[in-house]
Design an enzyme around this catalytic site. Structure first.
Site, PDB file in Angstrom:
ATOM      1  N   GLU A 210      -8.577   2.325  -5.611  1.00 16.59           N
ATOM      2  CA  GLU A 210      -8.813   3.748  -5.362  1.00 16.59           C
ATOM      3  C   GLU A 210      -9.881   3.997  -6.431  1.00 16.59           C
ATOM      4  OE1 GLU A 210      -4.395   3.967  -5.601  1.00 16.59           O
ATOM      5  OE2 GLU A 210      -4.689   5.723  -4.624  1.00 16.59           O
TER       6      GLU A 210
ATOM      7  N   ARG B 215      11.998   7.013  -4.989  1.00 11.26           N
ATOM      8  CA  ARG B 215      12.312   8.246  -4.005  1.00 11.26           C
ATOM      9  C   ARG B 215      12.783   7.847  -2.684  1.00 11.26           C
ATOM     10  NH1 ARG B 215       5.915   8.853  -4.195  1.00 11.26           N
ATOM     11  NH2 ARG B 215       5.622   9.438  -6.235  1.00 11.26           N
TER      12      ARG B 215
ATOM     13  N   ARG C  16      -9.095  11.817 -10.180  1.00 13.40           N
ATOM     14  CA  ARG C  16      -8.476  11.741  -9.096  1.00 13.40           C
ATOM     15  C   ARG C  16      -7.492  13.048  -9.038  1.00 13.40           C
ATOM     16  NH1 ARG C  16      -3.139   8.147  -8.453  1.00 13.40           N
ATOM     17  NH2 ARG C  16      -2.637   8.541  -6.165  1.00 13.40           N
TER      18      ARG C  16
ATOM     19  N   HIS D 231      -1.842   9.857  -1.360  1.00 18.21           N
ATOM     20  CA  HIS D 231      -2.640   8.206  -0.978  1.00 18.21           C
ATOM     21  C   HIS D 231      -3.612   8.147  -0.184  1.00 18.21           C
ATOM     22  CE1 HIS D 231       1.442   6.255  -2.006  1.00 18.21           C
ATOM     23  NE2 HIS D 231       1.011   6.516  -3.140  1.00 18.21           N
TER      24      HIS D 231
END
Ligand code: AMP
Length: 392
Positions: free
Chosen positions: A378, A235, A88, A176
């Protein structure tokens, strides 16, 4: 046949040995606190968890230890038919609109893109370098940004001075993407339709939303970096950039302090004191008004994006909830959908409360938009993309 999927962070290596056909995770593990006084390793195989505390000076030592675990505890990688390693990588810039076989040139491009993702790409690269040294199979990089390379210019370009933006490669790259692509494909399979106007809500510790038309991303909430968009665990998401000038001029904060404030000390944590959604709910249910307000801000931002993306696409067929919060937080889903009732979007309260690992519909049959829960995966998406690349 298996693929080893590696997600290498600045002081960690997450890995999964995946069967890309069945989708099974055969072994799962995590190396943490690499380079610190004591590192921690967890390796799970056949339902048994094996844990170790030891000193691992760098990613090379970490991965060597993991490969030893595969030999000692299993499964033996050669017997498991390992065909590739899938890595990734967060930032692929404008160079990558899909996965790529790792060559020296591709490796160097990932390094060149580091200024756009200084927290992530160098860490991803460490994993790639040591894995290439230790595992003699094809290596494939899968980029978090690739799915969003289809964004039209009007969505990707900021209204920032063109010369400056182009000189410094400033634009919306998204993040993402592997999850948004996986989930939007699942929605198409589930509904049996390719011609969908979809909104995908990836709500985990990081959170992002995408607008997908006929399988292609047309907008997404994360920008140059994963800081923009929704309220996240730590965030800010969207904020007037002039807040930065203000805090610099009036608050005397420097870039490092602002970076830390916006990325690590804000979001749910900065609003409610907790970054974990379950802890925020516990506080709110106990009467904590800041926690309740944090939830309201979180929901408000989501509703705003859903409305604007429906307008951008000129319609909306499906909304898919995914990731830790999206898949598990029925109360939050209910609050979001309730705010959309005036558009004819209706939640089936009973279906919304059912826990399951399967893709499922949670809207009523007469809802104007089909609302779904789609578990993301994922690692499986990376493993399948790696297989696609090596069988080309
Ligand atoms: P992820 O980054 O996808 O692993 O998601 C992490 C987030 O999911 C954290 O904020 C968790 O609190 C949240 N989460 C996990 N399970 C639940 C749950 N049952 N209810 C609410 N939030 C949850």
């Amino acid at each position: 046949m298996t693929v080893l999927v590696i997600n290498s962070g600045s002081s960690s290596i997450k890995y999964q040995l995946v069967d890309p056909e069945s989708g099974d995770a055969i072994a799962v593990g995590l190396v943490e606190q690499i380079g610190e006084s004591s590192s921690h390793v967890k390796h799970t195989y056949q339902g048994e968890k094996h844990e170790y505390d030891l000193v691992l000076a760098d990613h090379g030592e970490g991965l060597r230890f993991v490969l030893n675990l595969f030999e000692k505890i299993g499964p033996q990688l050669s017997e498991a038919g390992i065909k590739a390693v899938g890595h990734r990588v967060v930032q692929g810039g404008n160079h990558f609109d899909g996965p790529a076989l790792v060559t020296d040139e591709v490796r160097d491009l990932v390094e060149e893109l580091a200024p756009l993702a200084p927290l992530h790409n160098p860490a991803n690269l460490r994993g790639i370098d040591v894995a290439r040294e230790l595992l003699d199979v094809p290596h494939v990089v899968v980029f978090d940004t690739a799915f969003f390379q289809t964004l039209p210019e009007e969505a990707a370009r900021y209204a920032l001075n063109r010369e400056v933006a182009d000189k410094y490669a400033v634009r919306r790259y998204g993040a993402h993407g592997t999850s948004h692509q996986f989930v939007s494909q699942k929605v198409a399979e589930f509904t049996g339709r390719d011609d969908l106007k979809q909104i995908v809500l990836h709500l985990g510790n990081g959170a992002s939303v995408s607008a997908v038309v006929n399988g292609e991303a047309v907008d997404t909430s994360m920008g140059l970096t994963p800081l923009e968009g929704l309220v996240m665990g730590t965030r800010t998401g969207d904020i007037d950039p002039a807040v930065i000038f203000h805090l610099s001029r009036v608050g005397g904060m420097n870039v490092g302090e602002l970076d830390n404030l916006f990325n690590k000390q804000s979001g749910l944590k900065g609003l409610a004191g907790e970054n974990d959604m379950r802890a925020v709910w516990a506080l709110a249910n106990g009467g904590d008004k800041f926690a309740r307000e944090a939830l309201d801000i979180y929901v408000h931002r989501l509703v705003k994006y859903i409305g604007s993306y429906a307008a951008v696409m000129g319609g909306l067929d499906t909304i898919a909830f995914t990731a830790g919060i999206g898949e598990n937080d029925e109360l939050l889903r209910a609050e979001v959908i309730e705010r959309l009732n005036s558009f004819g979007i209706k939640l089936d309260l009973e279906a919304n409360d059912v826990r399951s690992d399967d893709i499922r519909q949670i809207s009523t049959d007469d809802s104007s938009v089909q609302v779904l829960i789609v578990p993301t995966n994922e690692e499986l998406a990376i493993a399948r993309q790696a297989m696609d690349v090596i069988s080309r």
